[in-house]
Design a protein around this motif. Sequence first.
Motif, mmCIF file in Angstrom:
data_model
loop_
_atom_site.group_PDB
_atom_site.id
_atom_site.type_symbol
_atom_site.label_atom_id
_atom_site.label_comp_id
_atom_site.label_asym_id
_atom_site.label_seq_id
_atom_site.Cartn_x
_atom_site.Cartn_y
_atom_site.Cartn_z
ATOM 1 N N UNK A 274 0.874 -1.177 0.000
ATOM 2 C CA UNK A 274 0.000 0.000 0.000
ATOM 3 C C UNK A 274 0.911 1.226 0.000
ATOM 4 N N UNK A 275 0.720 2.084 -1.016
ATOM 5 C CA UNK A 275 1.637 3.211 -1.181
ATOM 6 C C UNK A 275 0.884 4.520 -1.176
ATOM 7 N N UNK A 276 1.506 5.514 -0.486
ATOM 8 C CA UNK A 276 0.934 6.853 -0.398
ATOM 9 C C UNK A 276 1.637 7.766 -1.401
ATOM 10 N N UNK A 277 0.829 8.462 -2.156
ATOM 11 C CA UNK A 277 1.366 9.420 -3.126
ATOM 12 C C UNK A 277 0.940 10.830 -2.734
ATOM 13 N N UNK A 278 1.865 11.773 -2.823
ATOM 14 C CA UNK A 278 1.560 13.160 -2.453
ATOM 15 C C UNK A 278 1.801 14.060 -3.651
ATOM 16 N N UNK A 279 0.837 14.875 -3.893
ATOM 17 C CA UNK A 279 0.930 15.807 -4.988
ATOM 18 C C UNK A 279 0.445 17.171 -4.556
ATOM 19 N N UNK A 280 0.913 18.185 -5.320
ATOM 20 C CA UNK A 280 0.387 19.532 -5.181
ATOM 21 C C UNK A 280 -0.288 19.902 -6.479
ATOM 22 N N UNK A 281 -1.439 20.366 -6.328
ATOM 23 C CA UNK A 281 -2.253 20.633 -7.514
ATOM 24 C C UNK A 281 -2.751 22.061 -7.433
ATOM 25 N N UNK A 282 -2.781 22.775 -8.549
ATOM 26 C CA UNK A 282 -3.354 24.124 -8.514
ATOM 27 C C UNK A 282 -4.743 24.099 -7.919
ATOM 28 N N UNK A 283 -5.009 25.126 -7.166
ATOM 29 C CA UNK A 283 -6.234 25.134 -6.388
ATOM 30 C C UNK A 283 -7.490 25.105 -7.239
ATOM 31 N N UNK A 284 -7.392 25.651 -8.424
ATOM 32 C CA UNK A 284 -8.591 25.696 -9.258
ATOM 33 C C UNK A 284 -8.701 24.494 -10.176
ATOM 34 N N UNK A 285 -7.769 23.592 -10.082
ATOM 35 C CA UNK A 285 -7.724 22.484 -11.030
ATOM 36 C C UNK A 285 -8.171 21.194 -10.363
ATOM 37 N N UNK A 286 -9.095 20.544 -11.022
ATOM 38 C CA UNK A 286 -9.495 19.231 -10.557
ATOM 39 C C UNK A 286 -8.597 18.171 -11.144
ATOM 40 N N UNK A 287 -8.479 17.057 -10.504
ATOM 41 C CA UNK A 287 -7.532 16.028 -10.929
ATOM 42 C C UNK A 287 -8.227 14.683 -11.021
ATOM 43 N N UNK A 288 -8.037 14.054 -12.164
ATOM 44 C CA UNK A 288 -8.520 12.693 -12.327
ATOM 45 C C UNK A 288 -7.335 11.763 -12.475
ATOM 46 N N UNK A 289 -7.316 10.660 -11.763
ATOM 47 C CA UNK A 289 -6.203 9.726 -11.802
ATOM 48 C C UNK A 289 -6.771 8.331 -12.057
ATOM 49 N N UNK A 290 -6.149 7.625 -13.031
ATOM 50 C CA UNK A 290 -6.626 6.259 -13.342
ATOM 51 C C UNK A 290 -5.434 5.354 -13.472
ATOM 52 N N UNK A 291 -5.633 4.159 -12.951
ATOM 53 C CA UNK A 291 -4.611 3.136 -13.068
ATOM 54 C C UNK A 291 -4.788 2.428 -14.398
ATOM 55 N N UNK A 292 -3.693 2.239 -15.066
ATOM 56 C CA UNK A 292 -3.751 1.618 -16.376
ATOM 57 C C UNK A 292 -2.807 0.443 -16.429
ATOM 58 N N UNK A 293 -3.153 -0.515 -17.319
ATOM 59 C CA UNK A 293 -2.250 -1.622 -17.558
ATOM 60 C C UNK A 293 -2.545 -2.794 -16.648
ATOM 61 N N UNK A 294 -2.282 -3.992 -17.136
ATOM 62 C CA UNK A 294 -2.440 -5.199 -16.320
ATOM 63 C C UNK A 294 -3.878 -5.659 -16.258
ATOM 64 N N UNK A 295 -4.021 -6.894 -15.841
ATOM 65 C CA UNK A 295 -5.344 -7.489 -15.666
ATOM 66 C C UNK A 295 -5.922 -7.003 -14.351
ATOM 67 N N UNK A 296 -7.097 -6.548 -14.431
ATOM 68 C CA UNK A 296 -7.730 -5.997 -13.235
ATOM 69 C C UNK A 296 -9.150 -6.515 -13.150
#
Lengths: 621, 308
Positions: A274-296
């Motif tokens: 289990x891994x924690x990722x930290x990012x800084x994102x512009x305040x007005x920007x929404x962020x979408x993140x998707x995992x790709x690749x591999x059998x899921x």
Amino acid sequence: MSFLWPWALAGAVLVPVLLGIYYLRQRARRRMVPSLLLWAQQTPRQASGRRWQTLETSRLLILELLLLALLILSAMGPWLPTEGAAFPLVVVLDDSLSMAAGDDESPLIQGREALQRELRQGRYGEVHWLLAGSEPRRLEVAGGLASGNQLPEAWQGRAAAADLERGLELARDVGGPEGHILVITDHLPDVDVAAPGLRWWAFGEARGNVAWVGASRRPGTSEDHVLVEVQNFSPEPVMRSLELTAVSADGTTLDGVDLARLAPDRLELEPGERRLLRWRVPRTLGLGVRLKGGMDAMEVDDGIVLLPTDPSPVRVRLHLQPGAVRDLLRRTLVSSGVAHLVNDDDAPVDLEVWGPGGAPGETSEAPWTVVLGVGAGKSRPFVGPFVLDTQHALAEGLALEGVVWSAGAADSTAGTVAGLPTAARAVVSAGDIPLLIDHGPGSGGTRRIDLRWQADLSNLQRTPNWPILWWNLLEACRQQRPGVEPRNGRLGSAVRFRPHPQDTSVRLLLPGGERRSLPVDGASPSGLEVPAEQLGLHRLEADDVTYGFVVNALAPGESDLRRAASDRLGSRHRERGARGRHSLLPYGILLALALSALHLAWSGGRRRAHADGKGPGGRAA
Amino acid sequence: MSAAEAQRRAVQQALLAARDLALAVPQSGGRGGDGGLRQRRHGNSQEFQEYRDYRQGDDLRHLDWGVYGRSDQLVVRRFHQEVSPHLDLLLDGSRSMLGEQGLKGWATASLGAFFARCADHGGFHQRAWRVGERIEPLGVTARDPAGWESLAFEDVHAPSRALMERRQPWKARGVRLLISDLMWPEAPRSVLRGVRSGAVAAAVVQVLEADEVHPKARGFVRLEDAESGERLDLLLDEAAVADYEDALERHRRSWLKACRGHGVVWLRLVAEDVLEAWRLAATGQSAPILDLFRALMQSRLLQAVRRS
């Protein structure tokens, strides 16, 4: 065949009694006659008559024994088990996300097919449906009868979790002691399914899965802080690539935004890592993140969307005389980064600060008002101990050791904590002298905060407590503004929406396009609770404003498919206790009546044949 | 009410019922026991009628020396004119006369008292005999109701053999009245010869209980002969009852035929009817009595009399 009252077999003691009665009845009665002369002259017909008589007696005896046996058997309450045709069936449907894992071979689809086959057999008189999500509830299906085609449409596998234990309790209440329970799920039970009439059908399959299990976004000074967690629920190491997408505040994908710098393009995870990722994102920007690749096995937990938190600052208007206090407040508010000082008297504001000698008038339209003043009585410095209402949001983070807080020392009860209005709360007080007062929600969603403080006799403003206090004020004010909170929700957790006091209607637009109206009238001051039951972007349309929020899966318990299994446990039949019964008592009664009628006919005919000789009592020859 | 009290009451009622009745020697001709015509006239005639054994006290002039010379038997000649009305009342003293419920015994004892009273009314000299294994004088008369009231039936032998004896103690040219149930195997003719012999008139009164005339079907029964004690297990069903009644009817017809052949009046009485007739007679109803003894009335053995 089984019996309800087997002790009634004790009635068999009547059998020897009946035989004894027959024996006594058939014992020859002694009769004195003047002579055997005329009796000894019996014709041979007597012999045949005797045989007939004996046969009849035996026939009656057999009939009476049969009748007695039938009565004893009926008294024992015989019954035959049935195939459950008279039993209600309660189906507990696991509605958690994992039921949809596997696409066409998902436990949900297999469960539906199995249910349809089971119901088509027509064993059950009625079927009750329970949808087991985080809060199991009963479903009404059109028609209400067992039918292979009438499965609940609400069963889609969307819940963040399935409380099957609670679902079983509800099923027992619904089905009663005679009801059969059938659980459709994707894992083996943690409870004992040996109970009669309980079946557990699991259609899961242990699969590997990588999923987002946590996400959080908090506004920073200039950027938002984003924290996300991903976990590998597979027995093997996996590698995934991250697809980042820019999303507008209303959830619309933004093209041309480079987000490559935010995160690595590949992610390698060890089994179970289990891994924690930290990012800084512009305040007005929404962020979408998707995992790709591999059998899921599951797609719903492969992507998350984090919308911007509310970027608008708190609009503040100061009603203070120029001077040290006004300057102090200006610096404090500006440095907070969440406040915007408004000079235009006509512009709408969220917060007004009134100085000593000033008071909010009836023309104030600000939802929140802070009134600065010394308070009643002669001012004196308070050095503690201070009493903090630690449950209050305004007291969060305050540490008043070493603080000198000067305010008026009330010379009457009116100026003390005891003299506060009923709805008011002393957030900070020195003894019985309230220093920071929250007057509670007022009409129209307004709120008044009184800060009793004499600047020149205090050092409060020179301690970290001063900016913390104003930060708390601004944050509280911001949270009370119309809007939705949180904007980034988790499946199964409720989202709270605060409509504007003047909003007359609110509509909820679900990710699938369904629209629902939400009741605005009578809403609590804290707002409306909007259930987060579907994944994706939601919109709340008030009269003039649209608010958006997103619901992400983030359900590690459901994303972990390693416990999924298939099996069918339990039995339809109730082997102990009450079971499907077809009572044989009515048949026993009818048969007893028939035998009684036959006995009556036989014995009555016998009596007619053996009618007493009642000829004349002797006549002279 | 005890059996003794019942018998006593029956005797009392029977004596009362006999108040307007009298026994008589029938005037109409009839057949004698030997088949010859009976003489019409009676009285002190020298016309020889019969022999009988010599008894101490008889007039030696009546000895038949010719018989004595031939047989050494002392016999005397009897003449009608010397016969005064005499009744020999023969009561079957066997145990069968008790009946299963005692009714037959009460009826028999009361009939004896009745006929004794009637004989008394008719000026008869009377003598009662208990007939069983032997023939014994009862020693009771109508003037001694207590004797009839205490009459017992204890002999375990039927009187048939005793009645068949040639030598009988009853008086010649008297009236003989036999009261019995006639339940013995000997042929009626053989018994009647002994009863009828030398009598100017005779009657046989058969007394049976109602259950002996028409038995009830009772299922399995053990019949016990009241006198011999013999037992017979029988399924007393309707068929058995029918057979018994047929046998009883044949028995009656044989006795009737024999009585007619010997000039004996035949009468069958049911004990319950007798006792009922006594009861009704005690209330002033005499019709049942007359109906009961119609056969005797028709034979003139029994006559109604007016008593002042």
